[in-house]
Design a protein around this motif. Sequence first.
Motif, PDB file in Angstrom:
ATOM      1  N   ALA A 172      28.772 -76.775  12.812  1.00 20.21           N
ATOM      2  CA  ALA A 172      27.348 -76.976  13.076  1.00 20.21           C
ATOM      3  C   ALA A 172      26.695 -75.669  13.511  1.00 20.21           C
ATOM      4  O   ALA A 172      25.583 -75.334  13.083  1.00 20.21           O
ATOM      5  CB  ALA A 172      27.150 -78.052  14.142  1.00 20.21           C
ATOM      6  N   GLU A 173      27.389 -74.904  14.376  1.00 20.29           N
ATOM      7  CA  GLU A 173      26.869 -73.598  14.789  1.00 20.29           C
ATOM      8  C   GLU A 173      26.634 -72.710  13.573  1.00 20.29           C
ATOM      9  O   GLU A 173      25.605 -72.034  13.464  1.00 20.29           O
ATOM     10  CB  GLU A 173      27.858 -72.928  15.748  1.00 20.29           C
ATOM     11  N   ALA A 174      27.615 -72.678  12.678  1.00 20.38           N
ATOM     12  CA  ALA A 174      27.513 -71.814  11.507  1.00 20.38           C
ATOM     13  C   ALA A 174      26.360 -72.252  10.600  1.00 20.38           C
ATOM     14  O   ALA A 174      25.573 -71.420  10.122  1.00 20.38           O
ATOM     15  CB  ALA A 174      28.832 -71.831  10.736  1.00 20.38           C
ATOM     16  N   LEU A 175      26.239 -73.551  10.358  1.00 15.47           N
ATOM     17  CA  LEU A 175      25.187 -74.052   9.484  1.00 15.47           C
ATOM     18  C   LEU A 175      23.800 -73.799  10.063  1.00 15.47           C
ATOM     19  O   LEU A 175      22.873 -73.385   9.355  1.00 15.47           O
ATOM     20  CB  LEU A 175      25.389 -75.548   9.231  1.00 15.47           C
ATOM     21  N   LEU A 176      23.641 -74.032  11.363  1.00 14.71           N
ATOM     22  CA  LEU A 176      22.336 -73.834  11.979  1.00 14.71           C
ATOM     23  C   LEU A 176      21.979 -72.348  12.043  1.00 14.71           C
ATOM     24  O   LEU A 176      20.804 -71.990  11.907  1.00 14.71           O
ATOM     25  CB  LEU A 176      22.319 -74.456  13.376  1.00 14.71           C
TER      26      LEU A 176
END
Length: 302
Positions: free
Chosen positions: A71-75
Amino acid sequence: MSDQRAWEMRVFLHVALTGSFSAAGRVVNMTASSTAKLVTRIEQRLGVRLVERSTRRLRLTPEGELYRERAEALLAELDGLDAEVSGEARSPAGLIRINVSVPFGRHALIPLLPAFSAAYPRVRLDLTVTDDVVDLYAAQADIAFRIGALSDSNLLAVSLGSTRRHIVASPDYLAAHGIPRSAADLAHHNCLGFNFRRAASVWPLRSGGRLVDREVHGSIVANNGETVRHLAVLGMGLARLGEFHVRADLRAGRLVRVLDEVIVDSEAIHALYLGSKRAPRRIRAFMDFMTPRLKAFLEAHA
């Protein structure tokens, strides 16, 4: 990715950071029960439990840790895209949160910041200088500089080089206590050390043609390398420190190297950052600026 899915990820990341539905809810202006229901909906959709609930503090399951990283990477990817489309690609702007050790921060990174800020005046820097190793997610850091072996991680790592360790002491200390001539002589010297959890009271040295971990003892330990360096300059004992850390002291004669023939260890230095190779423009600008300069700094020996 829908706006709703992105919102759910952001709420989940606040839950992971705070370890509390109520604390995360306050950040995003939701009630604790609504925040808990949102996380439950994510779990039901995925078919796995992401959070272990308890009366004291929430804890992520292994699946929850994986979801948090992705999620961190996608956001970060989404935020980077928005920034580029809105004009950041032409002029990097925004906040960069940096975590760096005390010695590397003071001697390597901080001297470069004026030139970076002059080149990128719209980029703001939030600098945390500490020898404690922190979780980038928990600390909400964008970039961290690490000395030593890296643990397995989905973070992106950029190698900056390495630093050799030296055993050093002040001329006054050596005049008063003698110059150690072998690894065995360390038993008769005050060896300054560290008090953080990962520190060990052994120095890897070559003795009798083989590498051994020599146990050392001293009257003072400290929680950061800069304090240990200062103690050595004051004549309090021997210290084992990175070359870049004591370079200026060696050139000025405040410290002297000893036992060069037996100390053999060196440590790699990396910059770590969150997200994918398509990091926000401000992160890429910082790394493009710092990487060649920090490499050159590490390659320049005393």
